[in-house]
Design an enzyme around this catalytic site. Structure first.
Site, PDB file in Angstrom:
ATOM      1  N   ILE A  59     -27.601 -31.541 -10.187  1.00  0.00           N
ATOM      2  CA  ILE A  59     -27.178 -30.142 -10.283  1.00  0.00           C
ATOM      3  C   ILE A  59     -28.384 -29.337  -9.801  1.00  0.00           C
ATOM      4  O   ILE A  59     -29.508 -29.561 -10.252  1.00  0.00           O
ATOM      5  CB  ILE A  59     -26.735 -29.753 -11.718  1.00  0.00           C
ATOM      6  CG1 ILE A  59     -26.391 -28.256 -11.797  1.00  0.00           C
ATOM      7  CG2 ILE A  59     -27.748 -30.139 -12.782  1.00  0.00           C
ATOM      8  CD1 ILE A  59     -25.744 -27.840 -13.136  1.00  0.00           C
ATOM      9  N   SER A  60     -28.166 -28.457  -8.846  1.00  0.00           N
ATOM     10  CA  SER A  60     -29.289 -27.704  -8.272  1.00  0.00           C
ATOM     11  C   SER A  60     -29.909 -26.782  -9.320  1.00  0.00           C
ATOM     12  O   SER A  60     -29.305 -26.490 -10.355  1.00  0.00           O
ATOM     13  CB  SER A  60     -28.807 -26.864  -7.089  1.00  0.00           C
ATOM     14  OG  SER A  60     -28.280 -27.691  -6.084  1.00  0.00           O
ATOM     15  N   HIS A  65     -28.836 -21.633  -7.218  1.00  0.00           N
ATOM     16  CA  HIS A  65     -27.455 -21.170  -7.384  1.00  0.00           C
ATOM     17  C   HIS A  65     -27.403 -19.643  -7.316  1.00  0.00           C
ATOM     18  O   HIS A  65     -26.516 -19.065  -6.685  1.00  0.00           O
ATOM     19  CB  HIS A  65     -26.896 -21.666  -8.718  1.00  0.00           C
ATOM     20  CG  HIS A  65     -26.567 -23.133  -8.711  1.00  0.00           C
ATOM     21  ND1 HIS A  65     -26.777 -23.949  -9.789  1.00  0.00           N
ATOM     22  CD2 HIS A  65     -26.044 -23.923  -7.744  1.00  0.00           C
ATOM     23  CE1 HIS A  65     -26.386 -25.186  -9.490  1.00  0.00           C
ATOM     24  NE2 HIS A  65     -25.949 -25.191  -8.257  1.00  0.00           N
ATOM     25  N   HIS A 111     -17.393 -35.998  -2.468  1.00  0.00           N
ATOM     26  CA  HIS A 111     -16.897 -37.278  -1.963  1.00  0.00           C
ATOM     27  C   HIS A 111     -17.041 -38.441  -2.961  1.00  0.00           C
ATOM     28  O   HIS A 111     -16.610 -39.545  -2.656  1.00  0.00           O
ATOM     29  CB  HIS A 111     -17.525 -37.628  -0.600  1.00  0.00           C
ATOM     30  CG  HIS A 111     -18.989 -37.915  -0.634  1.00  0.00           C
ATOM     31  ND1 HIS A 111     -19.653 -38.487   0.443  1.00  0.00           N
ATOM     32  CD2 HIS A 111     -19.930 -37.704  -1.593  1.00  0.00           C
ATOM     33  CE1 HIS A 111     -20.916 -38.620   0.119  1.00  0.00           C
ATOM     34  NE2 HIS A 111     -21.111 -38.149  -1.094  1.00  0.00           N
ATOM     35  N   ASP A 144     -14.485 -35.804   2.422  1.00  0.00           N
ATOM     36  CA  ASP A 144     -15.729 -35.625   3.177  1.00  0.00           C
ATOM     37  C   ASP A 144     -15.901 -34.151   3.516  1.00  0.00           C
ATOM     38  O   ASP A 144     -15.205 -33.621   4.389  1.00  0.00           O
ATOM     39  CB  ASP A 144     -15.685 -36.473   4.448  1.00  0.00           C
ATOM     40  CG  ASP A 144     -16.998 -36.406   5.208  1.00  0.00           C
ATOM     41  OD1 ASP A 144     -17.881 -35.580   4.845  1.00  0.00           O
ATOM     42  OD2 ASP A 144     -17.166 -37.182   6.161  1.00  0.00           O
ATOM     43  N   THR A 218     -23.818 -37.049   3.291  1.00  0.00           N
ATOM     44  CA  THR A 218     -23.777 -38.429   3.796  1.00  0.00           C
ATOM     45  C   THR A 218     -22.343 -38.937   3.866  1.00  0.00           C
ATOM     46  O   THR A 218     -21.402 -38.255   3.438  1.00  0.00           O
ATOM     47  CB  THR A 218     -24.519 -39.371   2.824  1.00  0.00           C
ATOM     48  OG1 THR A 218     -23.867 -39.300   1.546  1.00  0.00           O
ATOM     49  CG2 THR A 218     -25.979 -39.000   2.684  1.00  0.00           C
TER      50      THR A 218
HETATM   51  N1  SAH Z   1     -23.624 -27.865  -6.090  1.00  0.00           N
HETATM   52  C1  SAH Z   1     -23.817 -29.122  -6.781  1.00  0.00           C
HETATM   53  C2  SAH Z   1     -24.805 -29.948  -5.972  1.00  0.00           C
HETATM   54  C3  SAH Z   1     -24.680 -31.389  -6.208  1.00  0.00           C
HETATM   55  S1  SAH Z   1     -25.858 -32.346  -5.244  1.00  0.00           S
HETATM   56  C4  SAH Z   1     -24.375 -28.840  -8.163  1.00  0.00           C
HETATM   57  O1  SAH Z   1     -25.258 -27.996  -8.264  1.00  0.00           O
HETATM   58  O2  SAH Z   1     -23.956 -29.488  -9.127  1.00  0.00           O
HETATM   59  C5  SAH Z   1     -25.002 -32.510  -3.728  1.00  0.00           C
HETATM   60  C6  SAH Z   1     -23.645 -33.147  -3.810  1.00  0.00           C
HETATM   61  O3  SAH Z   1     -23.134 -33.342  -2.503  1.00  0.00           O
HETATM   62  C7  SAH Z   1     -23.643 -34.529  -4.473  1.00  0.00           C
HETATM   63  O4  SAH Z   1     -22.784 -34.468  -5.586  1.00  0.00           O
HETATM   64  C8  SAH Z   1     -23.088 -35.455  -3.381  1.00  0.00           C
HETATM   65  O5  SAH Z   1     -22.265 -36.490  -3.895  1.00  0.00           O
HETATM   66  C9  SAH Z   1     -22.311 -34.480  -2.512  1.00  0.00           C
HETATM   67  N2  SAH Z   1     -22.097 -34.924  -1.135  1.00  0.00           N
HETATM   68  C10 SAH Z   1     -22.970 -35.517  -0.290  1.00  0.00           C
HETATM   69  N3  SAH Z   1     -22.391 -35.763   0.899  1.00  0.00           N
HETATM   70  C11 SAH Z   1     -21.094 -35.304   0.809  1.00  0.00           C
HETATM   71  C12 SAH Z   1     -19.994 -35.277   1.716  1.00  0.00           C
HETATM   72  N4  SAH Z   1     -20.086 -35.789   2.957  1.00  0.00           N
HETATM   73  N5  SAH Z   1     -18.840 -34.742   1.287  1.00  0.00           N
HETATM   74  C13 SAH Z   1     -18.713 -34.223   0.030  1.00  0.00           C
HETATM   75  N6  SAH Z   1     -19.713 -34.222  -0.872  1.00  0.00           N
HETATM   76  C14 SAH Z   1     -20.906 -34.755  -0.487  1.00  0.00           C
END
Ligand code: SAH
Length: 222
Positions: A59-60, A65, A111, A144, A218
């Site tokens: 979680i950032s 945020h 994802h 994705d 990814t």
């Molecule tokens: N906004 C979220 C950030 C989570 S970290 C928070 O603050 O809780 C980034 C997230 O991106 C991870 O949960 C990871 O699983 C997701 N992620 C990475 N690549 C992705 C993709 N291709 N499609 C969807 N989600 C993706």
């Protein structure tokens, strides 16, 4: 953006962010007050730092945020449609939903299925969160995020919570004109936040903001 503070409640966390000018607008402040970060962060929820949430995701930090909301704010009017890519814990998705109100909607795309489940569980911890899920004001989908989410496009605002290695054309295609994309972009060993505006004539304007550290966007793990 290396400022850190710890607080004992959501109210104090938000007050600290405001005092340090990391929250600038009353609207972002009110939206962050509505969402208890303890429902989304498993440890030290009121500290201004990222926290692991499992599956190599985090979680950032609250100041990121806050800054994402401030950067997108013009496009987060009541009734607006928003896409939150890499929705992870679901925290920012909930804050964005507060900004666009009951006539607006936010789709969180992630994802990793267990994180989609986690975001639903986290939001269901509050009455407001349950209402937003039941009404469809917020929904979490599995997919994705580099391809955006066509079903509900176009969006007034798109937030990306993981670092992109290239310009994902689907994301700017799914923006309204005008609309705004907030995206961390990996450039060599560095990452920077870019704000990309789609103007009324459909042209794109890219603005580089500041250096950051996000997990990468990814392929889904096997
Ligand atoms: N906004 C979220 C950030 C989570 S970290 C928070 O603050 O809780 C980034 C997230 O991106 C991870 O949960 C990871 O699983 C997701 N992620 C990475 N690549 C992705 C993709 N291709 N499609 C969807 N989600 C993706």
């Amino acid at each position: 953006m290396a400022w850190r503070s710890s607080a004992t409640s959501n109210e104090v966390l938000v007050a600290n962010l405001e005092r340090n000018k990391l929250i600038e607008s009353e609207r972002v402040k009110q939206a962050m007050l509505q969402v208890d970060r303890a429902h989304y962060a498993p440890a030290s929820p009121y500290e201004d730092s990222p926290q692991p949430i499992g599956h190599r995701a985090t979680i950032s930090a609250p100041h990121m945020h806050a800054n994402a909301c401030e950067s997108l704010l013009t496009y987060l009017q009541p009734g607006a449609k928003v896409l939150d890519i890499g929705s992870g814990s679901g925290y920012l998705t909930a804050v964005l939903a507060n900004l666009v109100g009951p006539s607006g909607s936010v789709v969180g795309i992630e994802h990793i299925q267990p994180l989609v489940d986690l975001s639903n569980t986290n939001m269901s911890k509050s009455e407001q969160g349950r209402r937003m899920l039941d009404s469809g004001q917020v929904k979490f989908v599995t997919g994705d995020g580099r391809k955006g989410w066509k079903e509900d496009a176009p969006y007034d605002a798109i937030h990306v919570g993981a670092a992109a290695a290239e310009h994902h054309i689907d994301l700017t295609d799914q923006l309204k004109a005008p609309g705004r994309l907030f995206v961390p972009v990996a450039e060599g060993y560095m990452q920077h936040i870019y704000v990309i505006d789609k103007k009324e004539d459909g042209s794109l304007e890219r603005n580089k903001l500041y250096g950051v550290q996000y997990v990468p966007l990814t392929d889904a793990p096997e």
